[in-house]
Write an enzyme that holds these catalytic residues in place. Structure first.
Site, PDB file in Angstrom:
ATOM      1  CG  ASP A 386      -1.954   1.045   1.221  1.00 27.26           C
ATOM      2  OD1 ASP A 386      -3.102   0.737   0.853  1.00 27.26           O
ATOM      3  OD2 ASP A 386      -1.614   2.218   1.521  1.00 27.26           O
ATOM      4  CG  ASN A 394      -4.797  11.086  -5.050  1.00 22.30           C
ATOM      5  OD1 ASN A 394      -4.117  11.150  -6.075  1.00 22.30           O
ATOM      6  ND2 ASN A 394      -5.548  10.043  -4.754  1.00 22.30           N
ATOM      7  CG  ASP A 403      -4.979   8.438 -11.998  1.00 27.86           C
ATOM      8  OD1 ASP A 403      -5.254   7.978 -10.875  1.00 27.86           O
ATOM      9  OD2 ASP A 403      -5.840   8.847 -12.815  1.00 27.86           O
ATOM     10  CD  GLU A 430      -4.072   3.347  -1.077  1.00 25.61           C
ATOM     11  OE1 GLU A 430      -5.123   2.984  -1.652  1.00 25.61           O
ATOM     12  OE2 GLU A 430      -4.009   3.539   0.127  1.00 25.61           O
TER      13      GLU A 430
HETATM   14  N1  LIG Z   1      -5.008   9.114  -7.934  1.00 22.29           N
HETATM   15  C1  LIG Z   1      -5.633   8.023  -7.497  1.00 22.29           C
HETATM   16  N2  LIG Z   1      -5.930   7.919  -6.228  1.00 22.29           N
HETATM   17  C2  LIG Z   1      -6.547   6.799  -5.770  1.00 22.29           C
HETATM   18  C3  LIG Z   1      -6.825   5.745  -6.652  1.00 22.29           C
HETATM   19  N3  LIG Z   1      -7.455   4.750  -5.951  1.00 22.29           N
HETATM   20  C4  LIG Z   1      -7.502   5.173  -4.649  1.00 22.29           C
HETATM   21  N4  LIG Z   1      -6.954   6.448  -4.525  1.00 22.29           N
HETATM   22  C5  LIG Z   1      -6.837   7.255  -3.384  1.00 22.29           C
HETATM   23  O1  LIG Z   1      -5.919   6.706  -2.480  1.00 22.29           O
HETATM   24  C6  LIG Z   1      -6.257   7.187  -1.202  1.00 22.29           C
HETATM   25  C7  LIG Z   1      -6.180   6.161  -0.184  1.00 22.29           C
HETATM   26  O2  LIG Z   1      -6.279   6.780   1.034  1.00 22.29           O
HETATM   27  P1  LIG Z   1      -6.267   5.998   2.364  1.00 22.29           P
HETATM   28  O3  LIG Z   1      -7.039   4.736   2.270  1.00 22.29           O
HETATM   29  O4  LIG Z   1      -6.684   6.942   3.437  1.00 22.29           O
HETATM   30  O5  LIG Z   1      -4.792   5.691   2.620  1.00 22.29           O
HETATM   31  P2  LIG Z   1      -3.509   6.555   2.672  1.00 22.29           P
HETATM   32  O6  LIG Z   1      -3.849   7.979   2.436  1.00 22.29           O
HETATM   33  O7  LIG Z   1      -2.568   6.015   1.657  1.00 22.29           O
HETATM   34  O8  LIG Z   1      -2.964   6.384   4.059  1.00 22.29           O
HETATM   35  P3  LIG Z   1      -2.194   5.106   4.508  1.00 22.29           P
HETATM   36  O9  LIG Z   1      -2.597   3.972   3.675  1.00 22.29           O
HETATM   37  O10 LIG Z   1      -2.596   4.912   5.941  1.00 22.29           O
HETATM   38  O11 LIG Z   1      -0.764   5.484   4.419  1.00 22.29           O
HETATM   39  C8  LIG Z   1      -7.659   7.766  -1.377  1.00 22.29           C
HETATM   40  O12 LIG Z   1      -7.535   9.197  -1.291  1.00 22.29           O
HETATM   41  C9  LIG Z   1      -8.126   7.347  -2.701  1.00 22.29           C
HETATM   42  O13 LIG Z   1      -8.929   8.333  -3.300  1.00 22.29           O
HETATM   43  C10 LIG Z   1      -6.520   5.919  -8.001  1.00 22.29           C
HETATM   44  O14 LIG Z   1      -6.731   5.071  -8.867  1.00 22.29           O
HETATM   45  N5  LIG Z   1      -5.908   7.068  -8.367  1.00 22.29           N
END
Ligand SMILES: Nc1nc2c(ncn2[C@@H]2O[C@H](COP(=O)(O)OP(=O)(O)OP(=O)(O)O)[C@@H](O)[C@H]2O)c(=O)[nH]1
Length: 522
Positions: A386, A394, A403, A430
């Site tokens: 992850d 983002n 992306d 992610e």
């Molecule tokens: N740009 C982009 N962002 C994505 C995609 N899929 C998921 N996200 C974003 O990834 C983020 C995941 O956030 P969280 O689940 O809070 O995790 P995190 O911010 O990485 O925090 P930790 O995992 O605890 O380090 C979200 O803001 C989603 O919108 C994608 O395909 N593209």
């Protein structure tokens, strides 16, 4: 996905089908032409053979007629010779003989006249009412012949014009002798040429048929078609006499006449008792007219048949070509469709953003590898990854840049996928998963650590993350699935890896945590 087995003919089969059809048409054409030629040739040969038989029969009949005609006249001569040689030639006997001769001529229409000449050619007695003594026949061929030949047989001389009537006549004569055997004169019978002409005209021998009567040494006596100029001419060099000299007293052959250059089927025959040859001939051209007309009819019908056969054959070949071209196009379309289906199916198992296997593919692979590991009693490891603080990434750099970041991370994951059985998938958002069949916890930890380090080495700016670069956290687990354990499932592996990932996050991120599955026996 269903596999299509080609049901349409292959190219070689298609060619052979058209080739077979062409061969069929060519063979039928060849057979038709052969049968036609054979039949036609047979009919021609039969016609010619039948004509040869007919002309040979006619020649036999005409020879018999000649034999009877000349024989009848000759009998009269034999009687005259006997009387003249045994009685004196005084007026009493000669008057009686004149009566007898006139009577014979009156009885026999073909008998033109009877004549007796002495050894000087003077007229002694004849069948005319008045004996004209001013003529002398010592210059005539028959007179010279008998004077110079002791032969007592009948002599058929060349045709002459009668000195008394001016008619064309054929002469039959015998020699008269004194008791000592010396020449004493000639007894002559003349046969009206008209008699033979009329008789020969009564036969149906076509427009170009020919009949002739000639002496054995080749002097023409009578010929149909009649031509006065030819009477008495020498035909010994003609084709019939050439054939006669080589092949004997009778024969049949296809010969070209030297008189009129007409090709005829000719039969000739020499009379048995007289030195005379009779020939009857039918024009080959006329004889074959019926055969030719019939052949033209057959040829026309066959040409129509062959043309129809070729039209139908070519149309059929054309239709087959069209149909098989359409089939070939259909095959290409089907192959394209199958290929596109395959591509679509592959696309359905891929993640659109990163090009990695998607969640569906991952789930399927996980179940498959789990069962295989259970069966083979081999370990199955799973690494869940992850991106750290990706929400903040983002938020700071925008979604498109997010992306792009995920794509860069994916590229590294794909590059590090060393073994063929390994599967890197985007698990969601992610989060990524690396499925490692046949890998124990140590091996999986090495993979996870190598991956983490590689992402770090990318040095992707992430101002909101400690170290200001993009990092990942990873949870690792491995299991040797055992069938007997209740509740043991592939999802347990995911749950355990997720727990390990959670621990990695909790313990500060940018690290790898391992957690052995509770259901594992590793
Ligand atoms: N740009 C982009 N962002 C994505 C995609 N899929 C998921 N996200 C974003 O990834 C983020 C995941 O956030 P969280 O689940 O809070 O995790 P995190 O911010 O990485 O925090 P930790 O995992 O605890 O380090 C979200 O803001 C989603 O919108 C994608 O395909 N593209």
């Amino acid at each position: 996905m269903t596999t299509h087995t080609p049901t349409t003919p292959t190219k070689s089969k298609r060619l052979s089908l058209q080739g077979m059809l062409t061969a069929f048409v060519v063979t039928v054409t060849f057979l038709l032409i052969s049968i036609l030629t054979w039949n036609s040739w047979n009919a021609r040969t039969t016609t010619l053979n039948e004509t040869k038989t007919a002309t040979a029969n006619m020649a036999r009949a005409l020879a018999q007629h000649g034999e009877d005609t000349i024989g009848g006249i000759d009998n009269v001569l034999v009687g005259l010779v006997e009387t003249l040689e045994q009685n004196p030639w005084d007026s009493e006997h000669l008057d009686r003989m004149n009566m007898f001769m006139r009577q014979r001529v009156a009885d026999l229409p073909l008998l033109h006249g009877l004549f007796v000449y002495d050894d000087k050619g003077r007229w002694i007695v004849n069948s005319q009412e008045v004996l004209r003594t001013e003529f002398n026949n010592s210059d005539r061929e028959y007179f010279i012949f008998h004077r110079d030949h002791a032969d007592r047989g009948p002599h058929v001389g060349p045709p002459v014009r009668s000195r008394s009537t001016g008619d064309w006549i054929i002469t039959v004569s015998r020699r008269l002798e004194h008791p000592d055997g010396s020449f004493s004169g000639v007894v002559l019978a003349t046969i009206s040429m008209q008699y033979f002409r009329s008789y020969y005209e009564s036969f149906d021998i076509g427009k170009s048929g020919a009949i002739f009567l000639a002496t054995q040494n080749g002097t023409l006596l009578v010929r149909r078609p009649f031509d006065e100029k030819l009477i008495g001419s020498d035909v010994s060099k003609g084709s019939i006499f050439q054939h006669y000299s080589k092949h004997g007293p009778s024969g049949t052959a296809i010969l070209v006449s030297k008189i009129d250059q007409v090709e005829r089927i000719s039969s000739y025959r020499r009379l048995d008792h007289y030195p005379v040859l009779i020939s009857v001939a039918l024009s080959t051209e006329e004889v074959l007219t019926g055969w030719r007309e019939e052949t033209i009819r057959y040829v026309s019908a066959s040409v129509v048949l062959i043309v129809l056969l070729w039209i139908m054959g070519l149309r059929l070949i054309h239709q087959i070509t069209i149909r098989e071209r359409a089939q070939a196009e259909l095959r290409i379309a089907r192959d394209d469709l199958e290929r596109m289906n395959g591509e679509l199916a592959a696309l359905a198992l891929l993640d659109g953003l990163t090009g990695l296997a998607n969640r569906r593919r991952f789930d399927a692979a996980l179940d498959e590898e789990y069962v295989r590991a259970m069966r083979n009693r081999t370990p199955l490891a799973l690494v869940m990854l992850d991106v750290d603080h990706f929400k903040k990434y983002n938020d700071r750099y925008g979604h498109p840049q997010g992306d792009e970041c995920l794509r860069l991370v994916s590229r590294v994951l794909k590059k590090l996928q060393s073994r063929t059985g390994d599967l890197v998938a985007r698990y969601g958002g992610e989060e990524f998963a690396i499925l490692l069949p046949g890998t124990d916890i140590d091996g999986a930890t090495v993979v996870a650590e190598r991956t983490r380090a590689a992402i770090q080495e990318l040095n992707i700016e992430h101002a909101e993350n400690p170290g200001s670069i993009v990092t990942i956290s990873a949870g690792v687990t491995s299991i040797v699935p055992v069938r007997s354990l209740a509740g043991n499932s592939a999802q347990d592996l995911v749950r355990t890896a997720d727990q390990a990932l959670y621990q990695a996050k909790e313990s500060g991120r940018n690290r790898v945590c391992t957690l052995v599955s509770t259901v594992s026996d590793t």
